[in-house]
Design a protein around this motif. Structure first.
Motif, PDB file in Angstrom:
ATOM      1  N   UNK A 193       0.825  -1.213   0.000  1.00 29.75           N
ATOM      2  CA  UNK A 193       0.000   0.000   0.000  1.00 29.75           C
ATOM      3  C   UNK A 193       0.856   1.258   0.000  1.00 29.75           C
ATOM      4  N   UNK A 194       1.960   1.242   0.762  1.00 32.24           N
ATOM      5  CA  UNK A 194       2.844   2.409   0.789  1.00 32.24           C
ATOM      6  C   UNK A 194       3.572   2.572  -0.543  1.00 32.24           C
ATOM      7  N   UNK A 195       4.089   1.480  -1.087  1.00 29.81           N
ATOM      8  CA  UNK A 195       4.830   1.564  -2.344  1.00 29.81           C
ATOM      9  C   UNK A 195       3.937   1.951  -3.513  1.00 29.81           C
ATOM     10  N   UNK A 196       2.704   1.511  -3.491  1.00 27.78           N
ATOM     11  CA  UNK A 196       1.773   1.848  -4.563  1.00 27.78           C
ATOM     12  C   UNK A 196       1.310   3.303  -4.470  1.00 27.78           C
ATOM     13  N   UNK A 197       1.429   3.892  -3.290  1.00 24.63           N
ATOM     14  CA  UNK A 197       1.002   5.273  -3.113  1.00 24.63           C
ATOM     15  C   UNK A 197      -0.495   5.429  -2.962  1.00 24.63           C
ATOM     16  N   UNK A 198      -1.186   4.330  -2.872  1.00 24.51           N
ATOM     17  CA  UNK A 198      -2.634   4.362  -2.690  1.00 24.51           C
ATOM     18  C   UNK A 198      -2.936   3.879  -1.277  1.00 24.51           C
ATOM     19  N   UNK A 199      -3.876   4.493  -0.635  1.00 23.16           N
ATOM     20  CA  UNK A 199      -4.267   4.123   0.725  1.00 23.16           C
ATOM     21  C   UNK A 199      -3.071   4.157   1.674  1.00 23.16           C
ATOM     22  N   UNK A 200      -2.283   5.213   1.585  1.00 26.71           N
ATOM     23  CA  UNK A 200      -1.099   5.347   2.434  1.00 26.71           C
ATOM     24  C   UNK A 200      -1.478   5.357   3.920  1.00 26.71           C
ATOM     25  N   UNK A 201      -2.531   6.065   4.336  1.00 25.87           N
ATOM     26  CA  UNK A 201      -2.891   6.011   5.755  1.00 25.87           C
ATOM     27  C   UNK A 201      -3.237   4.597   6.229  1.00 25.87           C
ATOM     28  N   UNK A 202      -3.887   3.814   5.385  1.00 27.19           N
ATOM     29  CA  UNK A 202      -4.185   2.433   5.748  1.00 27.19           C
ATOM     30  C   UNK A 202      -2.902   1.624   5.876  1.00 27.19           C
ATOM     31  N   UNK A 203      -1.968   1.817   4.966  1.00 28.62           N
ATOM     32  CA  UNK A 203      -0.685   1.132   5.048  1.00 28.62           C
ATOM     33  C   UNK A 203       0.067   1.492   6.320  1.00 28.62           C
ATOM     34  N   UNK A 204       0.046   2.772   6.682  1.00 30.27           N
ATOM     35  CA  UNK A 204       0.690   3.203   7.925  1.00 30.27           C
ATOM     36  C   UNK A 204       0.006   2.598   9.143  1.00 30.27           C
ATOM     37  N   UNK A 205      -1.307   2.500   9.083  1.00 25.86           N
ATOM     38  CA  UNK A 205      -2.055   1.917  10.190  1.00 25.86           C
ATOM     39  C   UNK A 205      -1.745   0.435  10.349  1.00 25.86           C
ATOM     40  N   UNK A 206      -1.584  -0.273   9.254  1.00 26.17           N
ATOM     41  CA  UNK A 206      -1.241  -1.696   9.326  1.00 26.17           C
ATOM     42  C   UNK A 206       0.179  -1.904   9.831  1.00 26.17           C
ATOM     43  N   UNK A 207       1.100  -1.035   9.431  1.00 23.20           N
ATOM     44  CA  UNK A 207       2.504  -1.212   9.805  1.00 23.20           C
ATOM     45  C   UNK A 207       2.828  -0.683  11.206  1.00 23.20           C
ATOM     46  N   UNK A 208       2.029   0.238  11.719  1.00 26.65           N
ATOM     47  CA  UNK A 208       2.306   0.839  13.026  1.00 26.65           C
ATOM     48  C   UNK A 208       2.475  -0.162  14.154  1.00 26.65           C
ATOM     49  N   UNK A 209       1.510  -1.032  14.402  1.00 33.15           N
ATOM     50  CA  UNK A 209       1.657  -2.002  15.496  1.00 33.15           C
ATOM     51  C   UNK A 209       2.797  -2.999  15.270  1.00 33.15           C
ATOM     52  N   UNK A 210       3.065  -3.339  14.024  1.00 32.11           N
ATOM     53  CA  UNK A 210       4.173  -4.252  13.734  1.00 32.11           C
ATOM     54  C   UNK A 210       5.500  -3.583  14.087  1.00 32.11           C
ATOM     55  N   UNK A 211       5.631  -2.310  13.746  1.00 32.00           N
ATOM     56  CA  UNK A 211       6.860  -1.576  14.048  1.00 32.00           C
ATOM     57  C   UNK A 211       7.030  -1.405  15.549  1.00 32.00           C
TER      58      UNK A 211
END
Length: 82
Positions: A19-37
């Motif tokens: 999602x981050x690399x595609x540039x689409x739904x960046x906030x969703x990608x950040x939300x998914x990666x936040x707890x993992x980080x």
């Protein structure tokens, strides 16, 4: 490894990264990666400090992207009264 929990975490990492690399739904990608980080950071902070520098780099990079998209997260910090 027996619980197959790692497959779920890996799927979240891949989905968030795509999602981050595609540039689409960046906030969703950040939300998914936040707890993992956060999990990675706490693991290296509390159990295995040799990976801590890379965990800090990943956290800072996530923070930069999150800061650039902070307007999409503003609703989370707004106090609502009904």
């Amino acid at each position: 490894m027996q619980s197959h929990y790692i497959y779920f975490v890996a799927a979240l990492q891949v989905a968030g990264g795509v999602l981050l690399l595609a540039g689409r739904y960046v906030p969703l990608g950040l939300t998914l990666l936040g707890p993992v980080i956060v999990n990675i950071l706490l693991y290296h902070l509390l159990m295995d400090p040799k990976g801590l520098p890379m965990a800090f780099v990943v956290t800072v990079l996530w923070g930069i992207v999150a800061f650039r998209n902070r307007q999409y997260f503003s609703g989370l910090f707004a106090q609502k009264t009904v």
